[in-house]
Enzyme design. Structure first.
Site, PDB file in Angstrom:
ATOM      1  N   HIS A  23       0.811  -1.227   0.000  1.00 10.37           N
ATOM      2  CA  HIS A  23       0.000   0.000   0.000  1.00 10.37           C
ATOM      3  C   HIS A  23       0.841   1.271   0.000  1.00 10.37           C
ATOM      4  O   HIS A  23       0.553   2.214  -0.733  1.00 10.37           O
ATOM      5  CB  HIS A  23      -0.935   0.009   1.220  1.00 10.37           C
ATOM      6  CG  HIS A  23      -2.181  -0.780   1.028  1.00 10.37           C
ATOM      7  ND1 HIS A  23      -3.432  -0.220   0.975  1.00 10.37           N
ATOM      8  CD2 HIS A  23      -2.369  -2.113   0.852  1.00 10.37           C
ATOM      9  CE1 HIS A  23      -4.338  -1.158   0.782  1.00 10.37           C
ATOM     10  NE2 HIS A  23      -3.714  -2.318   0.706  1.00 10.37           N
ATOM     11  N   ASP A 121      -4.410   6.840   2.316  1.00 11.86           N
ATOM     12  CA  ASP A 121      -4.905   5.543   1.863  1.00 11.86           C
ATOM     13  C   ASP A 121      -6.408   5.527   2.152  1.00 11.86           C
ATOM     14  O   ASP A 121      -6.859   5.977   3.206  1.00 11.86           O
ATOM     15  CB  ASP A 121      -4.203   4.424   2.634  1.00 11.86           C
ATOM     16  CG  ASP A 121      -4.445   3.050   2.029  1.00 11.86           C
ATOM     17  OD1 ASP A 121      -5.612   2.610   2.028  1.00 11.86           O
ATOM     18  OD2 ASP A 121      -3.478   2.416   1.568  1.00 11.86           O
TER      19      ASP A 121
END
Length: 457
Positions: A23, A121
């Site tokens: 990520h 995120d």
């Protein structure tokens, strides 16, 4: 405080990374591009110390306006891990809101400027409230594909329509009640949407995220509009701004960097000696390895098929005895390979993959068909799209590797007529992907819109 001799900073962006899996790296890649495009903006990048040390092993290519900040990993002093799945993630997520608030306040003091945009995120759904409290905008990055984003956005609708937990009899049904999901089955969607543990910290995080994302100033993903035109339209109507800015893999290399490609095991040189479209490249990402029996089945299938191969495999302990010696001329097994570069080579004929989104998009960018063996999360969705939506690959028979099953898959993709069709479809998508990131392409246009959303130029 900022150095008075420096130009005045016109905005301050806090970048909140999710420090697990793959990520943080793509979020940093986007942050680098934004920072280079807006040198007068301060970007404060937050992740755990372990994540940051991996991401910033070299600061030589980091723009000066990216400031790196460590946040706690959420593991209490003296804590003993019980070995539960996602235990480290759950500890991090529970403590993340307060830890981020505290560290952002410290970064504001250091930069001498309040944060006016939170770039995070998408997992961090709580950023919607944090940004509102700080009078800042919230821009969210979904690191996977449009299909999985849609599944999480419509979790409540899926639960109302399909039911929850006890959905065994409906697993083969398709989600035709959601535009673009007509070929997606219930069993393809991620755990925690309508089956599995719906009450886990991670399932709750994704559910809350789906509800919160429409509040974001912009939602952007690592994909390109033309890959999923139905979702481009549908998600564009759900979010204030929905921006496809990828494939990032096509934007991360420069001529200078290409000359310095890290290839410690000589995979690229080995591949260059092989005929076009002949080699099977095998990798299941950084998190998963198939069970021992499937590792052995892959090896037996390769040896029996005589297909040339490059196999990225962290541990070779479960390979059949003598396999490496017997296949010395046929292929190589290495602990790590430069995947994006291998998938660009003409010799690569098929990619055997777990179907993580980054891997799928790198394969699309290289025009390489896939043999898919999904494990969890969005991987089944991605594999389904590869097979029946884009028709650029196939899923392994019954979801598990067997010697005979793998041999048949290799033969189908590399030799049979429908494999040639997969290759043609993959090549077309590759061309569209490259066009998307060209100066006048859709992803380049969307990146300019993202830049405007983040730094308010």
């Amino acid at each position: 405080m900022a150095n008075p001799s420096e130009p005045a900073r016109d905005s301050h962006v806090s970048v909140l990374a999710f420090p697990f899996g793959t990520h943080a790296a793509p979020l940093l890649s986007v942050t680098r591009r934004l920072a280079s495009a807006s040198p007068s903006t301060v970007f404060s990048f937050f992740s755990t110390a372990q994540s940051n040390s991996s991401l910033f092993s070299s600061s030589s290519d980091r723009p000066a306006n990216i400031q790196v900040h460590d946040i706690p990993d959420g593991v209490p002093e003296g804590y003993v891990f019980a070995g539960k799945p996602q235990e480290a993630i759950e500890l991090f997520v529970k403590s993340a809101p307060e830890n981020f608030k505290r560290e952002i306040a410290a970064a504001e003091k250091e930069a001498g400027k309040k944060v006016n945009c939170m770039l995070t995120d998408a997992f961090f759904w709580f950023a919607a409230d944090m940004a509102a409290e700080m009078n800042a905008s919230w821009v969210a990055f979904w690191t996977a594909g449009a299909t999985s984003l849609t599944a999480h956005l419509y979790t409540d609708l899926i639960r109302e329509t399909i039911g929850v937990k006890e959905v065994g009899g409906r697993m083969e049904e398709t989600l035709g009640f959601i535009s673009g999901m007509e070929k997606i089955r219930v069993k393809d969607i991620p755990e925690g949407v309508s089956f599995g543990n719906l009450d886990s910290v991670f399932s709750n995080l994704l559910h809350q995220m789906g509800r919160a994302l429409p509040r974001a100033t912009a939602v952007f993903i690592n994909s390109f509009e033309e890959l999923d035109p139905t979702f481009t339209e549908k998600l564009g109507s759900e979010f204030k701004r929905y921006l496809n800015i990828g494939p990032l893999a096509l934007l991360s290399s420069t001529p200078q960097k290409e000359a310095l490609v890290n290839d410690p095991h000589g995979c690229l040189a080995w591949m260059e000696k092989r005929p076009p479209g002949s080699v099977a490249y095998i990798s299941f990402g950084t998190v998963m390895t198939p069970p021992p029996g499937e590792v052995a089945a892959i090896a037996e299938g390769l040896e029996s098929s005589k297909v040339p191969f490059v196999w990225s495999l962290k541990s070779m302990v479960h390979l059949p005895k003598g396999f490496l010696d017997r296949t010395r001329e046929q292929g190589i097994v290495v602990p790590w390979a430069q995947q994006a570069e291998l998938l660009k080579l003409e010799a690569t004929g098929v990619f055997v993959t777990h179907c993580g989104w980054n891997s799928v998009l790198e394969s699309v960018s290289g025009g390489v068909p896939m043999i898919c063996r999904p494990f969890f999360g969005d991987q089944r969705l991605n594999g389904r799209a590869v097979e029946v939506v884009w028709e650029i690959g196939m899923t392994i028979t019954n979801g598990l590797f067997t010697k005979d099953g793998f041999e048949k898959c290799l033969d189908r993709v590399l030799v049979q007529d429908d494999g040639k069709k997969m290759k043609r479809n993959a090549k077309k998508l590759k061309e569209v992907a490259h066009e998307a990131v060209s100066s006048k392409g859709s992803s380049s246009r969307n990146f300019r819109r993202l830049l405007d959303a983040v730094v308010n130029i």
